[in-house]
Scaffold this motif. Structure first.
Motif, PDB file in Angstrom:
ATOM      1  N   GLU A 274     -95.736  36.624  39.457  1.00 17.96           N
ATOM      2  CA  GLU A 274     -97.195  36.755  39.433  1.00 17.96           C
ATOM      3  C   GLU A 274     -97.861  35.434  39.797  1.00 17.96           C
ATOM      4  O   GLU A 274     -97.318  34.348  39.534  1.00 17.96           O
TER       5      GLU A 274
ATOM      6  N   GLN B 110     -96.838  43.965  52.029  1.00 16.19           N
ATOM      7  CA  GLN B 110     -98.140  43.604  51.478  1.00 16.19           C
ATOM      8  C   GLN B 110     -98.079  43.572  49.959  1.00 16.19           C
ATOM      9  O   GLN B 110     -97.424  44.396  49.321  1.00 16.19           O
ATOM     10  N   TRP B 111     -98.783  42.576  49.399  1.00 11.87           N
ATOM     11  CA  TRP B 111     -98.959  42.447  47.958  1.00 11.87           C
ATOM     12  C   TRP B 111    -100.461  42.341  47.732  1.00 11.87           C
ATOM     13  O   TRP B 111    -101.092  41.363  48.099  1.00 11.87           O
ATOM     14  N   ASP B 112    -101.051  43.372  47.156  1.00  8.03           N
ATOM     15  CA  ASP B 112    -102.505  43.464  47.044  1.00  8.03           C
ATOM     16  C   ASP B 112    -103.060  42.522  45.982  1.00  8.03           C
ATOM     17  O   ASP B 112    -102.533  42.438  44.864  1.00  8.03           O
TER      18      ASP B 112
ATOM     19  N   ILE C 249     -97.843  46.658  45.515  1.00 11.87           N
ATOM     20  CA  ILE C 249     -96.806  46.180  46.436  1.00 11.87           C
ATOM     21  C   ILE C 249     -96.435  47.287  47.411  1.00 11.87           C
ATOM     22  O   ILE C 249     -96.018  48.380  47.014  1.00 11.87           O
TER      23      ILE C 249
ATOM     24  N   HIS D  96    -105.486  40.068  50.232  1.00  7.20           N
ATOM     25  CA  HIS D  96    -104.122  40.573  50.150  1.00  7.20           C
ATOM     26  C   HIS D  96    -103.141  39.634  50.850  1.00  7.20           C
ATOM     27  O   HIS D  96    -103.484  38.941  51.824  1.00  7.20           O
TER      28      HIS D  96
ATOM     29  N   VAL E  70     -90.963  43.902  51.700  1.00  9.74           N
ATOM     30  CA  VAL E  70     -92.371  43.861  51.287  1.00  9.74           C
ATOM     31  C   VAL E  70     -93.253  43.470  52.462  1.00  9.74           C
ATOM     32  O   VAL E  70     -93.078  42.399  53.059  1.00  9.74           O
TER      33      VAL E  70
ATOM     34  N   TRP F  46     -88.481  43.542  47.539  1.00 15.11           N
ATOM     35  CA  TRP F  46     -88.929  44.098  46.260  1.00 15.11           C
ATOM     36  C   TRP F  46     -87.713  44.454  45.418  1.00 15.11           C
ATOM     37  O   TRP F  46     -86.865  45.234  45.831  1.00 15.11           O
TER      38      TRP F  46
ATOM     39  N   SER G 285     -97.899  41.247  38.817  1.00 13.97           N
ATOM     40  CA  SER G 285     -96.513  41.689  38.761  1.00 13.97           C
ATOM     41  C   SER G 285     -96.405  43.207  38.891  1.00 13.97           C
ATOM     42  O   SER G 285     -97.108  43.954  38.205  1.00 13.97           O
TER      43      SER G 285
ATOM     44  N   HIS H  86     -93.917  48.419  50.354  1.00 14.95           N
ATOM     45  CA  HIS H  86     -92.604  48.057  50.875  1.00 14.95           C
ATOM     46  C   HIS H  86     -91.967  49.248  51.578  1.00 14.95           C
ATOM     47  O   HIS H  86     -92.146  50.404  51.194  1.00 14.95           O
TER      48      HIS H  86
ATOM     49  N   ILE I 148     -90.658  39.865  43.113  1.00 14.51           N
ATOM     50  CA  ILE I 148     -90.351  39.894  44.542  1.00 14.51           C
ATOM     51  C   ILE I 148     -89.416  38.727  44.828  1.00 14.51           C
ATOM     52  O   ILE I 148     -89.641  37.605  44.376  1.00 14.51           O
TER      53      ILE I 148
ATOM     54  N   TRP J 254    -102.347  38.240  42.168  1.00 16.78           N
ATOM     55  CA  TRP J 254    -101.235  39.003  42.715  1.00 16.78           C
ATOM     56  C   TRP J 254    -100.361  39.363  41.529  1.00 16.78           C
ATOM     57  O   TRP J 254     -99.531  38.574  41.077  1.00 16.78           O
TER      58      TRP J 254
END
Length: 222
Positions: free
Chosen positions: A200, A44-46, A35, A54, A42, A66, A31, A37, A73, A29
């Motif tokens: 991260e 989803q964080w891929d 993302i 995810h 936020v 975000w 930095s 948003h 985040i 994940w």
């Protein structure tokens, strides 16, 4: 042959090592990457690894924030993100985190099994806990109240080491599996959810001196 500890020359300058160069990468994940948003909330964080695991949140009140144009985040002690599938680590591993938390903050954990978490505790120490053992690292350099990067490794003999800002904090023995399915909380508790900034997370099912060195450098430079 290009070794793990080396850099490839591109256009006359060394290129940066990236976690995606390692075949053992099972979660990244990254930095300021992948993302989703709505305004600043936020959803989803891929995962940038090949696993596509995810981190997601559909409940408005539980979405972290975000912090643009920054690279993190923000979690406010009531937010979390759920992974699309559970990660089970049965053997060796290398895990990297970069964060700035106020203390007593679960950074990653498992919301379906008890006693599975990696967290900063209220006095600023660092804890790795699973169903086998609870191990805590204490150092004069606090793990909280500043931007920190941490690398956790476990070798084939169940020796677990923690590096804080590139400095080895010593080894402890911890067997068992590590279960991870959520970012920012653990099962059965809302009192020690993540309170602070997360930059991260990187997870590998391998460990080596070169990988540890490269990951520490990578996290430092975010």
């Amino acid at each position: 042959m290009l070794g793990l500890g080396n850099s490839m020359m591109t256009g006359g300058a060394p290129s940066e090592w990236l976690p995606s160069e390692e075949s053992s990468l099972i979660g990244w994940w990254r930095s300021a990457t992948g993302i989703t948003h709505d305004a600043t909330a936020v959803s989803q964080w891929d995962d940038q690894s090949a696993e596509d695991n995810h981190a997601e949140q559909s409940v408005s009140d539980e979405k972290p924030t975000w912090e643009s144009p920054n690279t993190h985040i923000d979690f406010d002690d009531s937010d979390h993100l759920d992974l699309s599938s559970q990660i089970t680590i049965t053997g060796v591993m290398t895990l990297g985190l970069k964060f700035n938390v106020a203390g007593d903050s679960t950074i990653i954990g498992d919301d379906s099994s008890n006693n599975e978490m990696i967290k900063v505790v209220s006095n600023g120490n660092f804890r790795v806990k699973n169903n086998n053992a609870n191990k805590t690292w204490t150092t004069s350099t606090n793990f909280k109240d500043a931007i920190r990067y941490v690398v956790v490794t476990r070798d084939g003999s169940n020796n677990v080491n923690v590096w804080l800002d590139g400095v080895d904090q010593g080894s402890k023995t911890q067997g068992g599996n590590y279960l991870i399915d959520t970012i920012g909380k653990r099962k059965g508790s809302t009192t020690d959810q993540l309170n602070g900034d997360l930059y991260e997370i990187v997870i590998f099912t391998a460990t080596s001196a070169d990988l540890t060195t490269n990951l520490n450098k990578h996290l430092k430079n975010i």
